[in-house]
Design an enzyme around this catalytic site. Structure first.
Site, PDB file in Angstrom:
ATOM      1  N   LYS A  82       0.739  -1.269  -0.100  1.00 62.58           N
ATOM      2  CA  LYS A  82       0.135  -0.175  -0.013  1.00 62.58           C
ATOM      3  C   LYS A  82       1.011   1.185  -0.158  1.00 62.58           C
ATOM      4  O   LYS A  82       1.966   1.317   0.674  1.00 62.58           O
ATOM      5  CB  LYS A  82      -0.848   0.195   1.322  1.00 62.58           C
ATOM      6  CG  LYS A  82      -2.009  -0.827   1.177  1.00 62.58           C
ATOM      7  CD  LYS A  82      -2.942  -0.809   2.574  1.00 62.58           C
ATOM      8  CE  LYS A  82      -3.831  -2.088   2.839  1.00 62.58           C
ATOM      9  NZ  LYS A  82      -4.705  -2.137   1.802  1.00 62.58           N
ATOM     10  N   SER A 237      -7.760  -7.670   8.710  1.00 57.91           N
ATOM     11  CA  SER A 237      -8.122  -8.069  10.129  1.00 57.91           C
ATOM     12  C   SER A 237      -8.805  -9.207  10.613  1.00 57.91           C
ATOM     13  O   SER A 237      -8.290  -9.987  11.420  1.00 57.91           O
ATOM     14  CB  SER A 237      -8.843  -7.018  10.819  1.00 57.91           C
ATOM     15  OG  SER A 237      -8.248  -5.689  10.072  1.00 57.91           O
TER      16      SER A 237
END
Ligand SMILES: O=C(CO)[C@H](O)[C@H](O)COP(=O)(O)O
EC number: 4.3.3.6
Length: 295
Positions: A82, A237
């Protein structure tokens, strides 16, 4: 060969090869290996998973290139990483180390609140987030080769991912039912180039693959997004904030592959251990929402 390397066709084609698969966020070589062994089609290397970015606050930046390189050396599947929205130098750094894909991501703290990266300048393909069709087409106009609906990352809550996927699919259906002349006003309202709006009408879908992301935490969540029309899923997550990441990762891969077979989804959902606790989106303030960062 040089001529086609980095071309639109090659970059979009690379994204298409990931279709039907799960892309997993990983923060270490160990997690990357778990993801690869579980059947992930790619991994996303980052310093912290979105739930930890959310919990710890501060400025979230591109991962240490040494970590990204270690992950690239450890796995045989494509590695993504990212960069902050608008931070074209972080993107230059990742391209320089040979990353397979760059995610210009709202999960990191934006570097530019007005401009996204001009992705046409890069040979490496980019994926970008979107909450609706206009946003998706603006990112494609800037050179994105893959879209992911944003959801609300790090919450373990699927509600925003569902909202965004339904929105994109509804808007595509609406365009399909429009006449050619109506497309001009629609393009203006979407804030998107008319050529791309016409292409969406012709194709009946986005011209690049569209994955779902943000809040996927269970095999059923992943299958839900696939049944709503996603080409694949990103999970962060939900896997590494659960009690048994390996088993959950394998289950999410199976549920994504067999998304329309409830018997398989039921079987792989058994005894996965403790799930990520999750957050009620209504408890988040506007400032805490990642999805609203730069549209
Ligand atoms: O930004 C992403 C996709 O590029 C993240 O991988 C994704 O949004 C992760 O969210 P979550 O941690 O809720 O699964």
């Amino acid at each position: 060969m040089e001529e086609i390397f980095g071309s639109v066709k090659v970059k979009r084609g690379l994204a298409q090869m990931l279709k039907g698969g799960v892309i997993m966020d990983v923060t270490s070589v160990e997690q990357a290996k778990i993801a690869e062994e579980a059947g992930a089609v790619a991994v996303m290397a980052l310093e912290k998973i979105p739930a930890d970015i959310r919990a710890q606050g501060g400025v979230a930046r591109m991962a240490d290139p040494a970590l990204v390189k270690a992950i690239m050396n450890a796995v045989s599947i494509p590695v993504m990483a990212k960069v902050r929205i608008g931070h074209f130098v972080e993107a230059q750094v990742l391209e320089a180390i040979g990353i397979d894909f760059i995610d210009e991501s709202e999960v990191l703290t934006p570097a530019d609140e007005t401009h996204h990266i001009d992705k046409w300048k890069f040979k490496v393909p980019f994926v970008c987030g979107a909450r609706n069709l206009g946003e998706a087409l603006r990112r494609i106009a800037e050179g994105a080769s893959m879209i992911r609906t944003k959801g609300e990352p790090g919450t373990g809550n699927i509600v925003e991912a569902v909202r965004h996927m339904r929105m994109v699919m509804d808007e595509i259906r609406k365009i399909q039912n429009m006449s050619e002349e109506e497309l001009y006003v629609e393009a203006k309202e979407l804030g998107a180039p008319i050529e791309l709006v016409k292409e969406v009408k012709e194709l009946g879908r986005l011209p690049v693959v569209n994955f779902a992301a943000g809040g996927i935490a269970t095999p059923a969540d992943a299958a839900l997004m696939m049944q709503l029309g996603a080409d694949g899923v990103f999970v962060g997550s939900g896997i590494f904030k659960s009690s048994n990441p390996r088993k959950r990762a394998e289950a999410i891969v199976a549920a994504t592959t067999y998304f329309d077979d409830p018997k398989i989804i039921a079987k792989v959902s058994e005894e996965l251990g403790e799930e990520m606790r999750g957050i009620d989106i209504r408890k988040l303030t506007e400032d805490e929402l990642m999805q609203v960062r730069s549209e």
